[in-house]
Design a protein around this motif. Structure first.
Motif, PDB file in Angstrom:
ATOM      1  N   CYS A  66       0.858  -1.184   0.000  1.00 15.54           N
ATOM      2  CA  CYS A  66       0.000   0.000   0.000  1.00 15.54           C
ATOM      3  C   CYS A  66       0.891   1.229   0.000  1.00 15.54           C
ATOM      4  O   CYS A  66       1.899   1.276   0.713  1.00 15.54           O
ATOM      5  N   PHE A  67       0.512   2.227  -0.779  1.00 17.86           N
ATOM      6  CA  PHE A  67       1.314   3.434  -0.913  1.00 17.86           C
ATOM      7  C   PHE A  67       0.429   4.652  -0.721  1.00 17.86           C
ATOM      8  O   PHE A  67      -0.592   4.803  -1.375  1.00 17.86           O
ATOM      9  N   GLY A  68       0.822   5.520   0.174  1.00 17.84           N
ATOM     10  CA  GLY A  68       0.052   6.718   0.450  1.00 17.84           C
ATOM     11  C   GLY A  68       0.302   7.185   1.859  1.00 17.84           C
ATOM     12  O   GLY A  68       1.116   6.586   2.559  1.00 17.84           O
ATOM     13  N   PRO A  69      -0.358   8.211   2.284  1.00 17.09           N
ATOM     14  CA  PRO A  69      -1.432   8.937   1.613  1.00 17.09           C
ATOM     15  C   PRO A  69      -0.904   9.820   0.486  1.00 17.09           C
ATOM     16  O   PRO A  69       0.195  10.343   0.553  1.00 17.09           O
ATOM     17  N   LEU A  70      -1.740   9.943  -0.546  1.00 13.15           N
ATOM     18  CA  LEU A  70      -1.438  10.729  -1.727  1.00 13.15           C
ATOM     19  C   LEU A  70      -2.641  11.603  -2.070  1.00 13.15           C
ATOM     20  O   LEU A  70      -3.760  11.307  -1.661  1.00 13.15           O
ATOM     21  N   THR A  71      -2.400  12.636  -2.845  1.00 17.98           N
ATOM     22  CA  THR A  71      -3.529  13.397  -3.383  1.00 17.98           C
ATOM     23  C   THR A  71      -4.242  12.513  -4.410  1.00 17.98           C
ATOM     24  O   THR A  71      -3.684  11.521  -4.883  1.00 17.98           O
ATOM     25  N   ALA A  72      -5.440  12.893  -4.780  1.00 19.87           N
ATOM     26  CA  ALA A  72      -6.175  12.115  -5.775  1.00 19.87           C
ATOM     27  C   ALA A  72      -5.380  12.015  -7.074  1.00 19.87           C
ATOM     28  O   ALA A  72      -5.266  10.936  -7.664  1.00 19.87           O
ATOM     29  N   ARG A  73      -4.813  13.109  -7.520  1.00 23.76           N
ATOM     30  CA  ARG A  73      -4.054  13.106  -8.778  1.00 23.76           C
ATOM     31  C   ARG A  73      -2.791  12.249  -8.667  1.00 23.76           C
ATOM     32  O   ARG A  73      -2.469  11.470  -9.572  1.00 23.76           O
ATOM     33  N   ALA A  74      -2.055  12.366  -7.557  1.00 22.74           N
ATOM     34  CA  ALA A  74      -0.834  11.572  -7.391  1.00 22.74           C
ATOM     35  C   ALA A  74      -1.156  10.080  -7.315  1.00 22.74           C
ATOM     36  O   ALA A  74      -0.442   9.255  -7.892  1.00 22.74           O
ATOM     37  N   ALA A  75      -2.233   9.730  -6.622  1.00 18.62           N
ATOM     38  CA  ALA A  75      -2.638   8.328  -6.540  1.00 18.62           C
ATOM     39  C   ALA A  75      -3.017   7.811  -7.921  1.00 18.62           C
ATOM     40  O   ALA A  75      -2.647   6.702  -8.316  1.00 18.62           O
ATOM     41  N   TRP A  76      -3.766   8.606  -8.673  1.00 17.06           N
ATOM     42  CA  TRP A  76      -4.164   8.222 -10.022  1.00 17.06           C
ATOM     43  C   TRP A  76      -2.946   7.990 -10.909  1.00 17.06           C
ATOM     44  O   TRP A  76      -2.832   6.967 -11.587  1.00 17.06           O
ATOM     45  N   ASP A  77      -2.019   8.951 -10.903  1.00 21.16           N
ATOM     46  CA  ASP A  77      -0.829   8.837 -11.748  1.00 21.16           C
ATOM     47  C   ASP A  77       0.005   7.614 -11.380  1.00 21.16           C
ATOM     48  O   ASP A  77       0.486   6.892 -12.261  1.00 21.16           O
ATOM     49  N   LEU A  78       0.169   7.358 -10.091  1.00 18.28           N
ATOM     50  CA  LEU A  78       0.922   6.190  -9.641  1.00 18.28           C
ATOM     51  C   LEU A  78       0.236   4.900 -10.079  1.00 18.28           C
ATOM     52  O   LEU A  78       0.863   4.005 -10.649  1.00 18.28           O
TER      53      LEU A  78
END
Length: 102
Positions: free
Chosen positions: A47-59
């Motif tokens: 699991c990787f995060g927390p991320l912004t919505a955009r960063a999570a999407w790009d990853l």
């Protein structure tokens, strides 16, 4: 395997062959997101995060493009609250969906 992410219930169905689109992500669910990667049936995952919505999407899209046989999920991280607050948040959504127009 799959790129899994939440979409708005009233969003139109994308074409089966369409590439994932960030606009489909229900980004209003949370300010912070988590990317979960399951490598195979033997339980290898991370699991990787927390991320912004955009960063999570790009990853997630980047990993999915490089390893399409892995399961990649984008999950909203909610602020912790009491069980009553959590239930009320979903009850409000249910009430809105069940409401009949006047």
């Amino acid at each position: 395997m799959a790129l899994i992410y939440p979409v708005l219930s009233d969003a139109p169905e994308p074409d089966e062959e369409a590439l994932p689109d960030f606009a489909e992500l229900a980004a209003d669910l949370s300010d912070q997101w988590l990317v979960e990667v399951a490598v195979g049936d033997d339980g290898d995952e991370g699991c990787f995060g927390p991320l912004t919505a955009r960063a999570a999407w790009d990853l997630a899209v980047g990993v999915d493009q490089r390893r399409p046989d892995w399961n990649v999920s984008i999950l909203p991280l909610y602020l912790p609250g009491t069980p009553d607050e959590l239930a009320a948040a979903f009850d409000d959504d249910d009430d809105d969906a069940d409401a009949t127009p006047a």
